[in-house]
Design a protein around this motif. Structure first.
Motif, PDB file in Angstrom:
ATOM      1  N   ALA A   1       0.830  -1.203   0.000  1.00 13.12           N
ATOM      2  CA  ALA A   1       0.000   0.000   0.000  1.00 13.12           C
ATOM      3  C   ALA A   1       0.870   1.261   0.000  1.00 13.12           C
ATOM      4  O   ALA A   1       1.782   1.397   0.820  1.00 13.12           O
ATOM      5  CB  ALA A   1      -0.932  -0.007   1.201  1.00 13.12           C
ATOM      6  N   HIS A   2       0.574   2.175  -0.924  1.00 13.78           N
ATOM      7  CA  HIS A   2       1.321   3.423  -1.034  1.00 13.78           C
ATOM      8  C   HIS A   2       0.407   4.508  -1.598  1.00 13.78           C
ATOM      9  O   HIS A   2      -0.545   4.200  -2.315  1.00 13.78           O
ATOM     10  CB  HIS A   2       2.568   3.239  -1.913  1.00 13.78           C
ATOM     11  N   PRO A   3       0.673   5.775  -1.298  1.00 11.52           N
ATOM     12  CA  PRO A   3      -0.233   6.851  -1.702  1.00 11.52           C
ATOM     13  C   PRO A   3       0.141   7.506  -3.032  1.00 11.52           C
ATOM     14  O   PRO A   3       1.303   7.483  -3.455  1.00 11.52           O
ATOM     15  CB  PRO A   3      -0.082   7.863  -0.563  1.00 11.52           C
ATOM     16  N   HIS A   4      -0.869   8.080  -3.680  1.00  7.04           N
ATOM     17  CA  HIS A   4      -0.687   8.931  -4.854  1.00  7.04           C
ATOM     18  C   HIS A   4      -1.660  10.105  -4.734  1.00  7.04           C
ATOM     19  O   HIS A   4      -2.723   9.981  -4.109  1.00  7.04           O
ATOM     20  CB  HIS A   4      -1.020   8.189  -6.149  1.00  7.04           C
ATOM     21  N   ASP A   5      -1.302  11.212  -5.352  1.00  9.58           N
ATOM     22  CA  ASP A   5      -2.272  12.308  -5.481  1.00  9.58           C
ATOM     23  C   ASP A   5      -1.975  13.092  -6.750  1.00  9.58           C
ATOM     24  O   ASP A   5      -0.852  13.100  -7.256  1.00  9.58           O
ATOM     25  CB  ASP A   5      -2.239  13.238  -4.260  1.00  9.58           C
ATOM     26  N   ASN A   6      -3.016  13.722  -7.270  1.00 12.29           N
ATOM     27  CA  ASN A   6      -2.925  14.601  -8.440  1.00 12.29           C
ATOM     28  C   ASN A   6      -2.120  13.995  -9.588  1.00 12.29           C
ATOM     29  O   ASN A   6      -1.162  14.598 -10.098  1.00 12.29           O
ATOM     30  CB  ASN A   6      -2.352  15.958  -8.024  1.00 12.29           C
ATOM     31  N   MET A   7      -2.506  12.798  -9.964  1.00  9.92           N
ATOM     32  CA  MET A   7      -1.896  12.131 -11.101  1.00  9.92           C
ATOM     33  C   MET A   7      -2.916  11.177 -11.716  1.00  9.92           C
ATOM     34  O   MET A   7      -3.712  10.562 -11.005  1.00  9.92           O
ATOM     35  CB  MET A   7      -0.648  11.352 -10.663  1.00  9.92           C
ATOM     36  N   GLU A   8      -2.905  11.096 -13.056  1.00  9.03           N
ATOM     37  CA  GLU A   8      -3.699  10.102 -13.764  1.00  9.03           C
ATOM     38  C   GLU A   8      -2.793   8.895 -13.990  1.00  9.03           C
ATOM     39  O   GLU A   8      -1.721   9.017 -14.595  1.00  9.03           O
ATOM     40  CB  GLU A   8      -4.196  10.652 -15.102  1.00  9.03           C
ATOM     41  N   ILE A   9      -3.193   7.736 -13.492  1.00  8.13           N
ATOM     42  CA  ILE A   9      -2.359   6.541 -13.537  1.00  8.13           C
ATOM     43  C   ILE A   9      -3.043   5.482 -14.392  1.00  8.13           C
ATOM     44  O   ILE A   9      -4.171   5.071 -14.102  1.00  8.13           O
ATOM     45  CB  ILE A   9      -2.081   6.014 -12.119  1.00  8.13           C
TER      46      ILE A   9
END
Length: 237
Positions: free
Chosen positions: A57-65
Motif C-alpha cells: 500500500a502506497h499513496p498517490h495524489d494529483n496524477m492520472e495513472i
C-alpha cells in the motif's frame, strides 16, 4: 518537427529481485535531466513482477495513472474498497486527485506479470479520486488501431482528466500509418512494444520510443510486424 529518441537500452533499470523495472523517464533512483517528462506524460515504467510479489500500500495524489497488462495478471486494491484483477487486454485508469492509497500484487503465485505503469499530469488538480477498468477485445483487426483512453471516453475508451489519448496499434510489415495530433499543440509519444518501424526518419526496434512535437503529420512505416502504444498529450511549458 521536433523529436526525441529513447532507445530501449538507454532506459533506467532497477532489479529488486521480485521486481525488474525499466524507466523511460526519471523515476525513483533513476534520474536523467533530459528525461523528466514528455509534455503531460510523466512516467512510463515497463515492470515485471515475480509470482506472489508486488507493491504494498502506497499513496498517490494529483496524477492520472494508467495500467496496461501485457502478460499475466495484476491484483489491485485501494482504500476506496476496490479490489480487481487486471489481466492481459485489460486497461485500468485511476485518477488519484486529492489522494488515494493502493497496492498492486501479482495475482499469480508462480507466473510473472508484465505491465506498463503510466502517469500523466492531470488537467485539473484536487479532483475526487476515481477508478475505472475495461477489457478490450484481444481480436481487434490486424492492421488496426484501438483507442483505449481519451478525455471524454469516446469510441469505447476509458476517460482521463487530461486532453490525452492512448491508442494501441497492431500492424503487419509493409503497412503505413499517418499520425496527426489529436488537438492543436499536442505531441505524440510512440512506445514500440514489439517489431520494427520507421518514423520521422528514425528506425525503432522493440521497446524503443520516440516523442514528436510541432508537427502536422508523421508517417509510420512498419518494417517488421509491430505492436505499439501511441500517447497523444499536451506539451507543457
Amino acid at each position: 518537427m521536433k523529436k526525441i529518441i529513447h532507445r530501449a537500452a538507454d532506459r533506467g533499470y532497477a532489479n529488486h529481485g521480485w521486481l525488474k523495472s525499466h524507466h523511460s523517464f526519471s523515476f525513483a533512483n533513476y534520474y536523467d535531466p533530459n528525461k523528466i517528462h514528455f509534455g503531460a506524460l510523466r512516467v512510463l515504467n515497463d515492470d515485471i513482477v515475480k509470482g506472489g510479489m508486488g507493491f504494498g500500500a502506497h499513496p498517490h495524489d494529483n496524477m492520472e495513472i494508467i495500467s496496461i497488462v501485457l502478460d499475466g495478471a495484476l491484483e489491485h486494491r485501494d482504500n476506496t474498497g476496490k479490489q480487481e484483477i487486471i489481466r492481459r487486454n485489460d486497461v485500468q485508469v485511476m485518477s488519484a486527485g486529492t489522494g488515494v492509497v493502493h497496492s498492486e500484487f501479482n495475482a499469480s503465485k508462480t507466473e510473472d506479470v508484465n505491465f506498463l505503469q503510466i502517469w500523466v499530469f492531470p488537467k485539473e488538480r484536487n479532483i475526487k479520486p476515481r477508478h475505472d477498468q475495461k477489457t478490450f477485445s484481444p481480436a481487434f483487426p490486424e492492421n488496426g488501431l484501438q483507442e483505449i483512453v481519451s478525455p471524454d471516453g469516446s469510441n469505447g475508451a476509458l476517460s482521463i482528466h487530461q486532453d490525452a489519448w492512448f491508442t494501441l496499434g497492431k500492424l503487419e510489415a509493409g503497412q503505413q500509418l499517418d499520425i496527426t495530433p489529436k488537438q492543436k499543440g499536442n505531441g505524440c509519444y510512440l512506445f514500440l512494444l514489439s517489431g520494427e518501424v520507421k518514423i520521422a526518419g528514425e528506425v525503432l526496434e522493440t521497446r524503443d520510443a520516440i516523442g514528436i512535437e510541432d508537427y502536422d503529420t508523421a508517417q509510420l512505416e512498419v518494417l517488421k510486424p509491430a505492436e505499439f502504444l501511441l500517447i497523444d498529450v499536451p506539451m507543457l511549458n
